[in-house]
Design an enzyme around this catalytic site. Structure first.
Site, PDB file in Angstrom:
ATOM      1  N   CYS A 105     -64.957-106.537 -44.174  1.00  0.00           N
ATOM      2  CA  CYS A 105     -65.837-107.314 -44.378  1.00  0.00           C
ATOM      3  C   CYS A 105     -66.718-107.474 -43.592  1.00  0.00           C
ATOM      4  CB  CYS A 105     -65.728-108.435 -45.773  1.00  0.00           C
ATOM      5  SG  CYS A 105     -64.624-109.263 -45.260  1.00  0.00           S
TER       6      CYS A 105
ATOM      7  N   LYS B 261     -21.314 -95.049 -45.964  1.00  0.00           N
ATOM      8  CA  LYS B 261     -22.895 -95.424 -47.105  1.00  0.00           C
ATOM      9  C   LYS B 261     -23.019 -93.742 -46.639  1.00  0.00           C
ATOM     10  CE  LYS B 261     -27.045 -97.263 -47.150  1.00  0.00           C
ATOM     11  NZ  LYS B 261     -28.164 -95.893 -47.322  1.00  0.00           N
TER      12      LYS B 261
END
Length: 652
Positions: free
Chosen positions: A398, A109
């Site tokens: 919140c 790779k």
């Protein structure tokens, strides 16, 4: 004169191959330079005689205005990653469940950039980046300056090949030394250097940087029957392939290869970050097919990432657009894989508890997938009297009560009007891969939300220039520019909108599959769950998520508001009639076509409803064969598959 130019081109290209590809130069630099100067003089005097494969195309520079988008005829898929032997064994089990006879090919790779090269009649016509797999950038002029990219092939073939463009270690060291002497910032690593080089608008810089390539895939339909044959064919056509590969009968063989390569990794003249394991038989590859994101017949084993020790100074908790609350550690800065890392993900509360991570701990940090900094584990010997990390019970945005469901590892805020969630959803909606509203980034979203001008994505289309002028930092020009970008986004194809809605599990590729099938979002909104699940590459998880979303009153209201704002809800790509001549058929295109280009033939087959495959299998319904069709035609005949010719295709 013409003969001498042809001789010089042939000889110089051979010498270049010996130098760059074989590392076995047969002439001195001085002799090469003498012949090269002779060619330049002849071409200058007779520009009409310049050949397409002349080595003079590779040097000299010109300034490009930019890079145009390029739509890949054959999509480039990413690969599923594996980080352990157990994950490789799981991949092997999935393959052998259907094909116990399967064997593998293991390839290195390469740590570079994925590229696509397209040749027509043996001449390079397009070189492009991978991009998102469907659309990349046309960087042909830059790739022509990469010494080992063939400008012409020995055969007048139409072919598209895939591979990796990278910067060898020697080139990287040389370039960084030059930059250091010039007082310029050095490149962090060879991959970044290669990426920066291919993005250069001055092609002369590309020619000087010493990039190289390895090609490994024939993207256009292939006559080969195995991946190893593909590599042999690419070799024969003059491409550079990596000979550091092995054929493996079992997953044990693949692991042996991985271990041997890992030992030699530092001695290789280029960077690698793993080993790619593929099913070698192309017919089995065809049978296994693809998921939405990746082939089922390949996996990329990634080498263990570099690790460093760092101290956790504090922890931030943030809320994403799905309500998941994610902990991020603030660290004492460390150098990791070429960059300074001062923050790292802690994943979720279950991970913190499992690893017993505490503020003040010294921890091992690595880059997950070589990209995202993450905390791996605590270094116990440095543990002091730190307290167990406090876990928030209320949303940091919140202040609503947080939920920790039994089947989930993360904390979740379920408040539908949580500001952080709403702003994250707006940012996602405007992002490049979704509605691509240029200029509507996080800071502007925060200002709009803070001013009460937007609460959901439909509100974006209610904005006026006057609204934008009320925001700090906006003038007439910038307000008009953003307003126009918002209006332009209304005409996007529906897959952009669907992805922008941020429905759980529905990514960009799934969005395109869905709108291609159902045509528009209003039809999709009432689609049956089983009909969605039956689509190739999707399944029950995506289907359930979609039907649950569209069943909600809020989603129906949102669609109505978007439609009222004249936002396009329809797929604008090519839609195939279900009654088309080849609807639902799997067709293989093989051999040399006399009157049509291969990509034209493929486009026509797809327009007629066909799924064009790269090789013959039991699922193949039809083969369209040109001349010199070879083994693909033979196999089709053995399987009793219907054969048609180019004239038949033209007549449709």
């Amino acid at each position: 004169m013409k003969t001498r130019i042809s001789e010089l081109v042939s000889v110089l290209n051979q010498y270049a191959k010996e130098y760059y590809q074989l590392d076995q130069p047969s002439v001195s630099d001085a002799e090469y330079d003498t012949l090269y100067r002779e060619l330049v003089e002849l071409e200058t005097a007779h520009p009409e005689l310049i050949l397409p494969d002349s080595p003079t195309h590779r040097v000299g520079g010109k300034m490009l205005d930019g890079f145009e988008k390029y739509s890949h005829v054959y999509p480039l898929f990413s690969l599923q990653d594996a980080f352990s032997r157990e994950e490789l064994e799981a991949f092997d089990q999935r393959v052998r469940k259907e094909f116990p006879q399967a064997t593998y090919i293991c390839e290195l790779k390469i740590d570079g950039l994925s590229i696509s090269l397209t040749y027509e009649a043996g001449n390079l016509v397009v070189g492009a980046t991978r991009g998102d797999g469907s659309v990349g950038e046309n960087i042909t002029e830059n790739l022509k300056r990469v010494a080992d990219v063939p400008l012409t092939l020995p055969e007048a073939v139409d072919i598209t090949v895939r591979g990796e463009c990278y910067m060898p270690k020697a080139s990287f060291d040389r370039v960084n030394k030059q930059r250091q002497e010039a007082g310029e910032a050095e490149f962090v690593n060879p991959r970044n250097a290669a990426a920066g080089t291919l993005r250069q608008l001055d092609t002369g810089v590309v020619a000087q940087r010493g990039l190289a390539t390895f090609l490994y895939q024939e993207a256009s339909p292939s006559e080969a029957t195995s991946q190893s044959q593909v590599l042999e064919k690419l070799d024969a056509l003059g491409f550079v392939t990596n000979h550091e590969y092995c054929l493996a009968e079992s997953i044990d063989d693949t692991w042996d290869f991985i271990e041997k390569i890992a030992e030699r990794r530092d001695d290789l003249p280029y960077e690698i970050d793993g080993v790619v394991i593929k099913v070698n038989d192309l017919a089995i590859q065809e049978e296994l097919g693809f998921t939405v994101k990746a082939p089922r017949w390949a996996v990329a084993y990634k080498f263990p990432a570099e690790e460093k020790e760092a101290e956790i100074l504090s922890v931030d908790w943030t809320v994403g657009r799905t309500g998941v609350v994610t902990p991020t550690a603030n660290l004492s800065p460390v150098q990791l894989a070429g960059t300074t890392v001062s923050r790292a993900t802690l994943h979720n509360v279950d991970y913190i508890a499992e690893k017993d991570i505490r503020i003040g701990d010294t921890v091992i940090v690595y880059k997950a997938g070589d990209i995202i900094p993450a905390v791996l584990k605590v270094v116990d010997k440095y543990r002091k009297e730190q307290e167990i990390m406090p876990i928030p019970s209320h949303c940091p945005s919140c202040q609503s009560d947080l939920q920790h469901y039994e089947d989930e590892v993360a904390l979740r805020c379920i408040n539908p009007i949580c500001p952080s969630q709403l702003m994250s959803k707006l940012e996602h909606f405007a992002s490049r891969d979704a509605m691509n509203i240029a200029g509507l980034g996080s800071s502007i979203v925060e200002k709009l939300f803070g001013a009460g001008l937007v609460h959901d994505v439909a509100d974006i289309y209610k904005l006026t220039v006057d609204d934008l002028l009320t925001l700090e930092g906006f003038k007439e020009k910038s307000a008009n520019k953003l307003y126009q970008a918002i209006q332009t986004s209304k005409s996007n194809s529906a897959e952009c909108l669907l992805f922008g809605l941020g429905i759980r599990h529905v990514g960009s590729k799934a969005s395109k599959i869905l709108v291609e099938k159902f045509g528009d979002l209003e039809t999709l909104a009432f689609a049956d769950q089983e009909a969605i699940a039956s689509l190739e590459g999707l399944g029950q998880v995506i289907a359930k998520s979609l039907t649950t979303f569209f069943a909600s009153e809020g989603a129906q209201q949102l669609l109505a508001e978007l439609k009222e704002a004249k936002v396009n809800l329809t797929y604008l790509g090519q839609v195939v009639d279900e009654n088309a001549a080849l609807s639902g058929m799997t067709v293989v295109l093989t051999g040399k076509l006399e009157r049509m280009k291969r990509n034209e033939a493929k486009a026509k087959l797809e327009a007629l409803g066909a799924n064009v495959a790269g090789s013959v299998s039991k699922k193949t319904n039809l083969v369209v064969a040109g001349t010199d069709a070879g083994s693909t035609l033979t196999k089709a005949q053995e399987l009793g598959i219907e054969i048609k010719d180019e004239a038949w295709l033209e007549s449709l």
